[in-house]
Scaffold this active site. Structure first.
Site, PDB file in Angstrom:
ATOM      1  CG  ASP A  23      -1.737  -1.080   1.502  1.00  0.00           C
ATOM      2  OD1 ASP A  23      -2.402  -1.659   0.181  1.00  0.00           O
ATOM      3  OD2 ASP A  23      -2.217  -1.318   2.502  1.00  0.00           O
ATOM      4  CD  GLU A  24       4.570  -0.803   0.061  1.00  0.00           C
ATOM      5  OE1 GLU A  24       3.659  -0.333  -0.678  1.00  0.00           O
ATOM      6  OE2 GLU A  24       5.608  -1.416   0.185  1.00  0.00           O
ATOM      7  N   GLY A  25       2.149   3.077  -2.587  1.00  0.00           N
ATOM      8  CA  GLY A  25       1.429   3.891  -4.099  1.00  0.00           C
ATOM      9  C   GLY A  25       2.200   3.666  -4.743  1.00  0.00           C
ATOM     10  CE  LYS A  26       3.147  -2.070  -4.339  1.00  0.00           C
ATOM     11  NZ  LYS A  26       2.980  -1.550  -3.373  1.00  0.00           N
ATOM     12  N   GLY A  58      -4.636  -3.857  -3.383  1.00  0.00           N
ATOM     13  CA  GLY A  58      -4.897  -3.726  -4.492  1.00  0.00           C
ATOM     14  C   GLY A  58      -4.674  -1.673  -5.439  1.00  0.00           C
ATOM     15  CG  HIS A  59      -1.863  -1.333  -7.643  1.00  0.00           C
ATOM     16  ND1 HIS A  59      -0.531  -1.824  -6.141  1.00  0.00           N
ATOM     17  CD2 HIS A  59      -1.194  -2.559  -7.878  1.00  0.00           C
ATOM     18  CE1 HIS A  59       0.024  -2.808  -6.443  1.00  0.00           C
ATOM     19  NE2 HIS A  59      -0.305  -3.104  -7.855  1.00  0.00           N
ATOM     20  CB  THR A  60      -5.436   3.817  -5.134  1.00  0.00           C
ATOM     21  OG1 THR A  60      -6.112   3.086  -4.048  1.00  0.00           O
ATOM     22  CG2 THR A  60      -7.555   4.979  -5.395  1.00  0.00           C
ATOM     23  CB  THR A  64       1.893 -12.036   0.593  1.00  0.00           C
ATOM     24  OG1 THR A  64       1.105 -12.815  -0.543  1.00  0.00           O
ATOM     25  CG2 THR A  64       3.309 -11.946  -0.760  1.00  0.00           C
ATOM     26  N   GLY A  98     -10.983  -2.877   2.139  1.00  0.00           N
ATOM     27  CA  GLY A  98     -11.976  -2.574   2.800  1.00  0.00           C
ATOM     28  C   GLY A  98     -11.757  -1.900   4.261  1.00  0.00           C
ATOM     29  N   GLY A 155       0.129  13.710  -3.657  1.00  0.00           N
ATOM     30  CA  GLY A 155      -1.155  14.059  -3.619  1.00  0.00           C
ATOM     31  C   GLY A 155      -1.790  12.362  -4.367  1.00  0.00           C
TER      32      GLY A 155
HETATM   33  P1  GDP Z   1      -0.221   0.274  -3.529  1.00  0.00           P
HETATM   34  O1  GDP Z   1      -1.124  -1.358  -3.191  1.00  0.00           O
HETATM   35  O2  GDP Z   1       1.220  -0.095  -3.386  1.00  0.00           O
HETATM   36  O3  GDP Z   1      -0.703   0.453  -5.373  1.00  0.00           O
HETATM   37  O4  GDP Z   1      -1.165   0.941  -2.757  1.00  0.00           O
HETATM   38  P2  GDP Z   1      -2.373   1.323  -2.814  1.00  0.00           P
HETATM   39  O5  GDP Z   1      -2.858   2.473  -4.284  1.00  0.00           O
HETATM   40  O6  GDP Z   1      -3.386   0.372  -1.863  1.00  0.00           O
HETATM   41  O7  GDP Z   1      -2.301   3.118  -1.725  1.00  0.00           O
HETATM   42  C1  GDP Z   1      -1.654   3.938  -1.302  1.00  0.00           C
HETATM   43  C2  GDP Z   1      -3.304   5.059  -1.039  1.00  0.00           C
HETATM   44  O8  GDP Z   1      -2.780   6.304  -1.443  1.00  0.00           O
HETATM   45  C3  GDP Z   1      -4.137   5.523  -2.096  1.00  0.00           C
HETATM   46  O9  GDP Z   1      -5.362   5.478  -0.986  1.00  0.00           O
HETATM   47  C4  GDP Z   1      -3.423   6.058  -3.650  1.00  0.00           C
HETATM   48  O10 GDP Z   1      -4.595   6.912  -3.955  1.00  0.00           O
HETATM   49  C5  GDP Z   1      -2.630   6.786  -2.858  1.00  0.00           C
HETATM   50  N1  GDP Z   1      -2.062   7.817  -3.117  1.00  0.00           N
HETATM   51  C6  GDP Z   1      -0.237   7.625  -3.512  1.00  0.00           C
HETATM   52  N2  GDP Z   1       0.320   8.525  -3.341  1.00  0.00           N
HETATM   53  C7  GDP Z   1      -0.467   9.324  -2.515  1.00  0.00           C
HETATM   54  C8  GDP Z   1       0.241  11.035  -2.230  1.00  0.00           C
HETATM   55  O11 GDP Z   1       1.464  10.767  -2.815  1.00  0.00           O
HETATM   56  N3  GDP Z   1      -0.876  12.523  -2.070  1.00  0.00           N
HETATM   57  C9  GDP Z   1      -2.315  11.214  -0.908  1.00  0.00           C
HETATM   58  N4  GDP Z   1      -2.570  12.216  -0.331  1.00  0.00           N
HETATM   59  N5  GDP Z   1      -2.386   9.979  -1.476  1.00  0.00           N
HETATM   60  C10 GDP Z   1      -1.664   8.902  -2.220  1.00  0.00           C
END
Ligand code: GDP
Length: 432
Positions: A13-16, A40-42, A238, A304, A416
């Site tokens: 969940d680092e924002g990959k 999940g990647h957002t 995992t 969630g 962001g």
């Molecule tokens: P992933 O699995 O590594 O892709 O990470 P997730 O998507 O599970 O979680 C990362 C969260 O951080 C998500 O809600 C993204 O939309 C959010 N996100 C990513 N980069 C940023 C950022 O720079 N600022 C903010 N506020 N949210 C971010």
């Protein structure tokens, strides 16, 4: 032959997804090499907000090939549902290819995962219940079903029978459930087979051709280094390797083809599921950070579930960057910290009266306490900033110290959730 890995430096969940979506602009192929729909990647871009699970993050870029390699756990129902979700949201159909060597997640894997977590009760691992542990167990036991097996009915029945033989003993005698039949599994799979067929091919051959043509391949990791089964916080790990090194295995590309490893980390720590988490905040401080974090608060994109949150853990993240072999780091969510007067940063652990900067095995980690250095906050909204020099001094000092602690140049800073909310920083460039 350039491959760039985008991988997690911490718990996941680092924002990959955000970083991979941004970097996909220069790639010919975006490939997943491990895991399944359990993460999940957002991604937030001009097309909308999306939570991807199994699809690579290149699906929003026309002209990019999205590839699921042999190391991926392919859940056909989940995959097709995700594709349909994209189409319904108005995203043009992506170019998607699936390895004939990748294996298929069966409903029995998902059921076994759920039954086992229920059986464990309070000792459960916090599985996402997507069937990953039983799936990879079957793969190792050599009773898995490959995607290529789906197209030969007699062979498929034989493979499904093998998978069910021992699984049914557990269903009946350990979990007290009905046995599952080969017919039942075929009924589940049959309606999907023809839709999958045009996407399935020898992805190793495809990658070799693309690399020979000097196209950039982005290998996108799922979860983070600390969830790796060998090097992470086992048993809270995992079931497949989350490391950049494994991308070569999970895709079938030569190790020498990888010239960049971007390790992604948040500017604070977050962790979903069970296991030791040294810098965990509790109470109001945690609630506030959880509410402000990510794009809609720190809640898992797949489950969630509320994520555990706390200050940046430089001990864990340096270990993660080393495991990944990071050539650079991408720091996300820096904007989130703008509300704090003071920002603690964990520089070491105290374990049984001794201080260490090494990341220990799980048993010692359980009793580790964080040692903090505290930084003044910047108390500002930095989400509109696109240049390093324009960040407040306090924010730059925080990033500089963090960078020194993780021993990896921070080349990207995300401020962001949107694709464009990104500061590109030349490693070693002067501050102003
Ligand atoms: P992933 O699995 O590594 O892709 O990470 P997730 O998507 O599970 O979680 C990362 C969260 O951080 C998500 O809600 C993204 O939309 C959010 N996100 C990513 N980069 C940023 C950022 O720079 N600022 C903010 N506020 N949210 C971010």
């Amino acid at each position: 032959m350039p491959v760039t890995a985008v991988v997690g430096a911490a718990w996941g969940d680092e924002g990959k997804g955000k970083i991979a979506d941004a970097l996909a602009a220069g790639a010919g192929v975006v490939a997943r090499f491990q895991g399944g729909r359990n993460a999940g990647h957002t991604i937030v871009n001009d097309l909308g907000r999306f939570a991807l699970h199994l699809l690579p993050s290149g699906v929003f870029r026309p002209g990019v090939t999205n590839l699921l390699g042999p190391g991926v756990a392919v859940d056909p129902a989940a995959l097709l549902e995700e594709l349909d979700g994209l189409t319904a949201a108005g995203v043009p159909a992506p170019d998607l290819v699936i390895s004939d060597r990748a294996q298929v997640v069966l409903p029995t894997h998902v059921l076994a995962d759920r039954c086992e977590e229920e059986r464990l009760g309070a000792r459960a691992f916090g599985s996402t219940r997507a069937g990953m542990a039983p799936f990879y167990a079957d793969k190792c036991l050599k009773v898995g079903v490959r995607v290529g097996d789906l197209f030969d009915p007699a062979w498929l029945r034989e493979r499904l029978g093998r998978s069910l033989a021992s699984r049914n003993v557990l269903f009946r005698h350990l979990y007290g459930r009905e046995e599952v039949t080969v017919d039942g599994l075929c009924d589940h799979l049959s309606p999907m087979i023809e839709r999958l067929r045009p996407m399935v091919r020898d992805t190793g051959a495809l990658l070799r051709r693309r690399l020979a043509a000097a196209e950039r391949v982005l290998a996108e990791g799922q979860l983070g280094a600390l969830r790796d089964p060998d090097h992470g916080i086992y048993p809270y790990s995992t079931s497949s390797s989350t490391l950049a090194g494994f991308a070569c295995v999970g895709l079938g590309v030569p190790p020498r083809s990888m010239d960049e490893v971007v390790a992604v980390a948040k500017a604070y720590s977050s962790c979903v599921g069970a296991g030791p988490f040294v810098t965990e905040w509790r109470g109001e401080a945690a609630q506030e950070l959880r509410r402000r974090g990510g794009d809609r608060g720190e809640y898992g994109a797949t489950t969630g579930r509320a994520r555990r949150v706390g200050p940046f853990d430089a001990v864990a993240t340096r270990y993660g960057c080393r495991l990944q072999g990071a050539t650079s780091a991408a720091l996300t969510n820096l904007d989130v910290l703008g509300y704090l007067d003071e920002i603690p940063l964990c520089t070491a652990y105290r374990i049984g009266g001794r201080e260490t900067t090494d990341f220990p095995c799980t048993r010692d980690l359980e009793r580790a306490e964080p040692v903090y250095q505290t930084f003044p906050g910047w108390r500002a909204d930095v989400s509109g900033i696109r240049r390093w020099q324009e960040l407040p001094d306090a924010a730059r000092r925080y990033v500089d110290r963090l960078e020194a602690l993780i021993e990896t140049p921070v080349s990207l800073i995300s401020v962001g959730p949107h694709r464009r909310a990104l500061i590109r920083r030349q490693p070693g460039a002067p501050d102003a």
